[in-house]
Design a protein around this motif. Sequence first.
Motif, mmCIF file in Angstrom:
data_model
loop_
_atom_site.group_PDB
_atom_site.id
_atom_site.type_symbol
_atom_site.label_atom_id
_atom_site.label_comp_id
_atom_site.label_asym_id
_atom_site.label_seq_id
_atom_site.Cartn_x
_atom_site.Cartn_y
_atom_site.Cartn_z
ATOM 1 N N LEU A 119 0.822 -1.215 0.000
ATOM 2 C CA LEU A 119 0.000 0.000 0.000
ATOM 3 C C LEU A 119 0.853 1.260 0.000
ATOM 4 C CD1 LEU A 119 -2.807 -1.054 2.499
ATOM 5 C CD2 LEU A 119 -3.067 -0.627 0.047
ATOM 6 N N ASN A 120 1.941 1.244 0.764
ATOM 7 C CA ASN A 120 2.807 2.425 0.793
ATOM 8 C C ASN A 120 3.537 2.618 -0.531
ATOM 9 O OD1 ASN A 120 2.843 3.938 3.415
ATOM 10 N ND2 ASN A 120 3.005 1.848 4.180
ATOM 11 N N GLN A 121 3.927 1.528 -1.175
ATOM 12 C CA GLN A 121 4.537 1.667 -2.493
ATOM 13 C C GLN A 121 3.523 2.179 -3.509
ATOM 14 O OE1 GLN A 121 6.347 -2.162 -3.319
ATOM 15 N NE2 GLN A 121 8.372 -1.346 -2.808
ATOM 16 N N ALA A 122 2.297 1.690 -3.439
ATOM 17 C CA ALA A 122 1.254 2.145 -4.358
ATOM 18 C C ALA A 122 0.935 3.624 -4.157
ATOM 19 C CB ALA A 122 -0.004 1.309 -4.170
ATOM 20 N N ASP A 123 1.116 4.111 -2.934
ATOM 21 C CA ASP A 123 0.853 5.510 -2.608
ATOM 22 C C ASP A 123 2.095 6.378 -2.833
ATOM 23 O OD1 ASP A 123 -1.019 7.405 -1.835
ATOM 24 O OD2 ASP A 123 -0.473 7.288 0.287
ATOM 25 N N ASP A 124 3.147 5.810 -3.398
ATOM 26 C CA ASP A 124 4.411 6.503 -3.685
ATOM 27 C C ASP A 124 5.093 7.060 -2.444
ATOM 28 O OD1 ASP A 124 4.478 5.996 -6.421
ATOM 29 O OD2 ASP A 124 3.217 7.728 -6.868
ATOM 30 N N ASN A 125 4.924 6.400 -1.319
ATOM 31 C CA ASN A 125 5.652 6.770 -0.102
ATOM 32 C C ASN A 125 7.036 6.136 -0.146
ATOM 33 O OD1 ASN A 125 3.388 8.126 0.922
ATOM 34 N ND2 ASN A 125 2.626 6.281 1.920
ATOM 35 N N THR A 126 8.012 6.822 0.445
ATOM 36 C CA THR A 126 9.356 6.241 0.491
ATOM 37 C C THR A 126 9.397 5.186 1.595
ATOM 38 O OG1 THR A 126 10.101 7.982 1.992
ATOM 39 C CG2 THR A 126 10.466 8.337 -0.355
ATOM 40 N N LEU A 127 10.110 4.108 1.317
ATOM 41 C CA LEU A 127 10.210 3.003 2.263
ATOM 42 C C LEU A 127 11.662 2.809 2.678
ATOM 43 C CD1 LEU A 127 7.914 0.404 0.484
ATOM 44 C CD2 LEU A 127 7.325 1.881 2.381
ATOM 45 N N ASN A 128 11.861 2.471 3.932
ATOM 46 C CA ASN A 128 13.183 2.122 4.436
ATOM 47 C C ASN A 128 13.311 0.612 4.291
ATOM 48 O OD1 ASN A 128 15.503 1.607 5.883
ATOM 49 N ND2 ASN A 128 15.024 3.076 7.502
ATOM 50 N N THR A 129 13.874 0.178 3.163
ATOM 51 C CA THR A 129 13.907 -1.247 2.860
ATOM 52 C C THR A 129 14.806 -2.026 3.807
ATOM 53 O OG1 THR A 129 15.583 -0.837 1.168
ATOM 54 C CG2 THR A 129 13.282 -0.968 0.444
ATOM 55 N N ALA A 130 15.839 -1.405 4.344
ATOM 56 C CA ALA A 130 16.698 -2.100 5.309
ATOM 57 C C ALA A 130 15.910 -2.406 6.588
ATOM 58 C CB ALA A 130 17.930 -1.252 5.628
ATOM 59 N N LYS A 131 15.165 -1.441 7.053
ATOM 60 C CA LYS A 131 14.339 -1.623 8.251
ATOM 61 C C LYS A 131 13.282 -2.694 8.012
ATOM 62 C CE LYS A 131 11.043 1.019 11.079
ATOM 63 N NZ LYS A 131 10.476 2.359 11.300
ATOM 64 N N ILE A 132 12.601 -2.622 6.887
ATOM 65 C CA ILE A 132 11.559 -3.594 6.566
ATOM 66 C C ILE A 132 12.157 -4.991 6.431
ATOM 67 C CG2 ILE A 132 9.895 -4.297 4.791
ATOM 68 C CD1 ILE A 132 9.480 -1.246 4.295
ATOM 69 N N GLY A 133 13.307 -5.087 5.785
ATOM 70 C CA GLY A 133 13.968 -6.381 5.618
ATOM 71 C C GLY A 133 14.384 -6.997 6.944
ATOM 72 N N LEU A 134 14.915 -6.180 7.843
ATOM 73 C CA LEU A 134 15.321 -6.681 9.159
ATOM 74 C C LEU A 134 14.107 -7.129 9.961
ATOM 75 C CD1 LEU A 134 17.504 -7.221 11.258
ATOM 76 C CD2 LEU A 134 17.287 -4.822 11.979
ATOM 77 N N LYS A 135 13.041 -6.316 9.943
ATOM 78 C CA LYS A 135 11.825 -6.692 10.666
ATOM 79 C C LYS A 135 11.229 -7.980 10.097
ATOM 80 C CE LYS A 135 8.700 -3.655 11.630
ATOM 81 N NZ LYS A 135 8.347 -4.297 12.870
ATOM 82 N N LEU A 136 11.259 -8.127 8.775
ATOM 83 C CA LEU A 136 10.749 -9.343 8.151
ATOM 84 C C LEU A 136 11.582 -10.559 8.539
ATOM 85 C CD1 LEU A 136 8.808 -10.767 6.209
ATOM 86 C CD2 LEU A 136 10.379 -10.158 4.348
#
Length: 117
Positions: free
Chosen positions: A58-75
């Motif tokens: 949803l955040n990518q679809a809304d063109d929000n910037t994502l912290n992929t390192a943070k998301i990857g670590l949490k995943l």
Amino acid sequence: MDVLINVFVALHIIGIASLLGGFLTQMKAMGAGTARFVPAMLHGALTMLVTGVALVGLNQADDNTLNTAKIGLKLAILVVILGAVYVKRDDEKVEKALFGAVGGLTMANIFIATLWT
């Protein structure tokens, strides 16, 4: 789109509350060596996984910037938690170290989510 994102954030928080709440209810049993992974912990971890993936999309679809390192670590942390809880879900008791590790990783995930900006 913001309302939908906020709904999924709320569901994500409910998932973490279920996982952490299940852990906290078993703390006394952990001291006695009889702790087990309750169904709420598995359901909370699965809820977190599904809502987390939805939030990224949803955040990518809304063109929000994502912290992929943070998301990857949490995943990665969530996959370890989910794997441990899923594999040991039917055991009558879980080793103290594994149970404590799941609780510690859950809290680490919370602190990563809130403190990493």
